[in-house]
Design an enzyme around this catalytic site. Structure first.
Site, short mmCIF file in Angstrom:
data_model
loop_
_atom_site.label_atom_id
_atom_site.label_comp_id
_atom_site.label_asym_id
_atom_site.label_seq_id
_atom_site.Cartn_x
_atom_site.Cartn_y
_atom_site.Cartn_z
N CYS A 90 0.44 5.88 -4.07
CA CYS A 90 -0.71 5.21 -4.02
C CYS A 90 -1.48 5.63 -5.35
O CYS A 90 -2.24 4.81 -6.07
CB CYS A 90 -1.67 5.79 -2.92
SG CYS A 90 -1.14 4.92 -1.19
N CYS B 124 -0.85 9.85 -2.07
CA CYS B 124 0.51 10.11 -2.27
C CYS B 124 1.00 9.57 -3.77
O CYS B 124 0.10 8.84 -4.60
CB CYS B 124 1.56 9.26 -1.35
SG CYS B 124 1.72 7.67 -1.38
N HIS C 112 -0.39 1.62 2.62
CA HIS C 112 -1.24 2.56 2.97
C HIS C 112 -2.65 2.25 2.91
O HIS C 112 -2.92 1.23 2.17
CB HIS C 112 -0.81 3.62 1.80
CG HIS C 112 0.22 4.51 2.35
ND1 HIS C 112 0.65 5.53 1.32
CD2 HIS C 112 1.48 4.29 2.91
CE1 HIS C 112 1.90 6.03 1.76
NE2 HIS C 112 2.55 5.19 2.68
N GLU D 128 -4.97 2.95 0.75
CA GLU D 128 -5.41 2.87 -0.37
C GLU D 128 -4.85 1.46 -1.16
O GLU D 128 -5.74 0.87 -1.82
CB GLU D 128 -4.84 3.86 -1.42
CG GLU D 128 -5.32 5.39 -0.96
CD GLU D 128 -4.24 6.13 0.05
OE1 GLU D 128 -3.80 5.37 0.94
OE2 GLU D 128 -3.75 7.24 -0.39
#
Length: 182
Positions: free
Chosen positions: A99, A96, A66, A68
């Site tokens: 993360c 999420c 992701h 992040e």
């Protein structure tokens, strides 16, 4: 691999709006690769750019890539420490659980997100993980900065994806008729 840092922003102190605008640029780069358009920017405690990240889950065949996490990995490598006290992350979509957990373990002081994620967001949409009283580190979380622009990028991406699937399905049906299949 994270995208490169813009040279003009490497040493200047960025405002929240500048940081989120840079995250939106990263989201556009992700979309151009066929990734969900999410971008992230990590600033050090003084507000200087540490790293950027864009979603890379499809490109890298890695569900942990992701935006992040991409930005976090680049920043921790850059400073040579897995902890980033005082740092702030700007991301175009509410984080999420994976993360936010990583960001909290890195001891970030602040996370700022743009668009809410009503399916997997844990910064107020589905859960408010950062507010859990038993956690030993609490990260300040705020949402909604440039939310309209980030949400529109996501809507556009998924609309285009649906249209493409529809065209592919129509093409397959047409090919079946040409091939003589029912």
């Amino acid at each position: 691999m994270p995208t490169s840092l813009p040279p003009q922003t490497q040493s200047e102190v960025l405002s929240d709006a500048q940081a989120m605008a840079l995250a939106l640029e990263q989201a556009r780069q992700a979309a151009s690769l066929g990734e969900v358009p999410v971008g992230a920017v990590l600033l050090d405690a003084d507000g200087r750019l540490l790293s950027v990240g864009a979603n890379r889950t499809v490109c890298d065949h890695d569900p942990t890539q992701h935006a992040e996490i991409v930005a976090l990995r680049a920043a921790t490598r850059k400073v040579g420490n897995y902890r980033l006290p005082g740092a702030s992350l700007f991301v175009t979509l509410e984080p999420c659980m994976m993360c936010l957990g990583a960001l909290m373990h890195a001891r970030l002081s602040r996370v700022v997100w743009a668009a809410a994620d009503p399916k997997t967001g844990v910064c107020g949409s589905v859960e408010s993980l950062h507010l859990h009283p038993t956690l030993n580190h609490h990260t300040r979380v705020t949402g909604g900065l440039m939310a309209d622009e980030a949400a529109q990028a996501l809507r556009d991406f998924f609309r285009q994806r649906r249209e493409l699937k529809k065209l592919q399905k129509q093409g397959q049906q047409g090919q079946s008729l040409v091939d003589g299949a029912p």
